[in-house]
Design an enzyme around this catalytic site. Sequence first.
Site, mmCIF file in Angstrom:
data_model
loop_
_atom_site.group_PDB
_atom_site.id
_atom_site.type_symbol
_atom_site.label_atom_id
_atom_site.label_comp_id
_atom_site.label_asym_id
_atom_site.label_seq_id
_atom_site.Cartn_x
_atom_site.Cartn_y
_atom_site.Cartn_z
ATOM 1 N N LYS A 178 1.250 -11.396 15.824
ATOM 2 C CA LYS A 178 1.508 -12.576 14.785
ATOM 3 C C LYS A 178 2.173 -13.722 15.764
ATOM 4 C CE LYS A 178 5.474 -12.582 12.850
ATOM 5 N NZ LYS A 178 5.454 -14.209 13.013
ATOM 6 N N GLU A 252 10.338 -10.192 26.286
ATOM 7 C CA GLU A 252 10.121 -11.875 27.042
ATOM 8 C C GLU A 252 11.577 -12.015 26.292
ATOM 9 O OE1 GLU A 252 10.622 -14.684 28.517
ATOM 10 O OE2 GLU A 252 8.342 -15.168 27.680
ATOM 11 N N CYS A 286 11.361 -21.174 27.398
ATOM 12 C CA CYS A 286 12.376 -19.829 27.838
ATOM 13 C C CYS A 286 12.570 -19.703 28.816
ATOM 14 C CB CYS A 286 11.420 -18.567 27.393
ATOM 15 S SG CYS A 286 10.378 -18.280 28.139
ATOM 16 N N GLU A 383 21.402 -20.430 25.144
ATOM 17 C CA GLU A 383 19.960 -21.490 25.445
ATOM 18 C C GLU A 383 20.189 -22.511 24.070
ATOM 19 O OE1 GLU A 383 16.341 -19.070 24.600
ATOM 20 O OE2 GLU A 383 15.699 -20.098 26.075
#
Lengths: 471, 284
Positions: A178, A252, A286, A383
């Site tokens: 997806k 991840e 990331c 983040e």
Amino acid sequence: MFEYAPAPESRDIVDIKPAYGLFIDGAFTDANNHFKTVNPASEEVLAEISEADSADVDRAVAAARKAYENVWSKLPAAERAKYLFRIARIIQERSRELAVLESIDNGKPIRESRDVDLPLVAAHFFYYAGWADKLEYAVADPRPLGVAGQVIPWNFPLLMLAWKIAPALACGNTVVLKPAETTPLTALAFAEICRQADLPPGVVNIVTGAGETGRALVEHPGIDKVAFTGSTEVGRQIARAVAGTGKRLTLELGGKAANIVFDDAPLDQAVEGIVNGIFFNQGHVCCAGSRLLVQESVAEELLDRLKTRMATLRVGDPLDKNTDVGAINSAAQLAKIRELSQAGDNEGAVRWSPPCELPDRGFWFAPTVFTGVAQSHRIAREEIFGPVLSVLTFRTPQEAVEKANNTPYGLSAGVWTEKGSRILWMAQRLRAGVVWANTFNKFDPASPFGGYKESGFGREGGRHGLEAYLR
Amino acid sequence: MTERLSVRKTYKLFIGGAFPRSESGRSYAVNDAKGTFLANAARASRKDVRDAVVAARKAQPGWAARTPYNRGQILYRIAEMLEGRRDQFTDELRGSGLTKTAARTEVDAAIDRWVWYAGWADKIAQVTGTANPVAGPYFNFSTPEPTGVIGILAPDGPLLGLVSVLAPAILTGNTTIVIASEPAPLPAITLAEVLATSDLPGGVVNILTGHRTELAPWIASHMDINGLDLTGADEDLATDCEQAAAENLKRVLSPTTNDRATDPGIARMTAFLETKTVWHPVGI
């Protein structure tokens, strides 16, 4: 700063269809519901995308299972390899088209999609193609898992697809993938590539949709493996959902990397590394170097040079070959970046951005640096996933290590110093899966990538990447 | 002449290299296979779990910083100490229902397992590490590093089962909090006496006895534990623990039915190892 004439890459090379179906069992099929994907640089609607519901996911998983049982697991490994080599070659052949498509759908500068994303995508397939018939040299008694359910993010749409699909197929699994709802187009183009490669139907299935589609996929009892790249929050939910099912899981997730500059570092190179670390791909990375830790004695000089360099960054049209910083991927992401930056202001950090004109339409955020940041500030802990750098200082290497590791994340870190023994000393102590020394944001299919702590588990890339898809 | 009255041992917990009672003051009776009373074991509490985690966290950087050679030497020392206490362990295992021969076999296998893992200390990085041929002027290598603090639900095999889950976790530089077998906790505490006299730094292994279902959730949800070995959990407990472990994304080793008598392989070591990849440019 020099004035540059616009140097737009032509988008004529790409043929975007008005509507796309789901790619299941080798054919495109329509779904009951649809959503739109837009160009984040212009807010122009690009196409209508099918939204897979649980029945569609069922069909995709069944197709993958059938292809696994009847075709893919029975194929000699050398033949699997050849399919992957074929795919790698087609990606190379169509790389210009795919790069333009990626930039249109994602907002990233064409220079990056052309020079970074696409070459890495092809290289990744090429790398894992070669492993397919050599697995017994990597792992004792290698056996595939079966059907893998894979959910990928919007920051490197086709590259993340490659990171997921190439090792899965090389190890003998079939997949249902997806893509992210804001960047489905290159995954759908990849579906066409699978057809051009004559990949047997059902080996790769692409189901488009948002969170609910992803949930239906990872919770589907018919899959043996879940691989997810995305936020730590969703990663937690997936880990909970998978608990007790016996499904294999790799995650991840997010990061808040420290980029550490010592006083003996080559400052101009360090500045380039800092800029690449946080402004590459609009900071939608990331492993972005979002916390700059600079040794106090050079902080002032380094910041001056950094600001001078930031003033030369060109923000604007992703398809312009001169553009350094493109569009923020979505309105939602832009709102998040604004909210966290506001928190930086509110908590007392000092914001600076170079003067830069942002386009009227689309989603934009100027390259931003915050100084006077404390470890307790949200912009030092959370983040941001945008072009926002938080600067902290340190005095001793021990303090640098402590500050760098003072985060629940552990994906990456950077070290800048001319002293070799200090690089290795730092590298040993940084609790992060990737350490870039005197460089940053380098990727390679042969290099394992993945995090410590709440940045997830499992590795992608290299020999280690095979373990995620073998019993 | 009357027979000498034996001096019994008080079985306590093993935390930070010391043998405290449970802070809760609780204990539970441990019987042999025939139902005869053997001893009272400490029944650890949530607070004991927290103390054990503090001790394990404190010990972790120092233990990981030891050279692999040194860790291997210490594991071999554990085997030596265990060898010297074969008879004691054989007697203790008979208390949990094993025949004398079976008990002796179990003790010998446990000793040999420590030796096997001791030899791994300076080899696992060579087996799992790589030099990566990236397409550019960079030196790039990957090495394994310990995950950190690991919570272990030990299986009921009171000695070999315990050693089989403990040795691979600590060998690589992790520190541990172990919930011993609930029905047969005594050999675990006796093993702690071996660990305490083998130059193993305090806090590397912390052993709690008590009720698994009471303690496991606190271990699974503790935010300063990085990995969880559920070998000793039944299916329901394992699922609950795995869900709780998601909160800080612990690495979870699910219960497996592997025959402990065969070659253990490296999976138990790699389950609690992280891979670190370092890049550096090549140039003049």
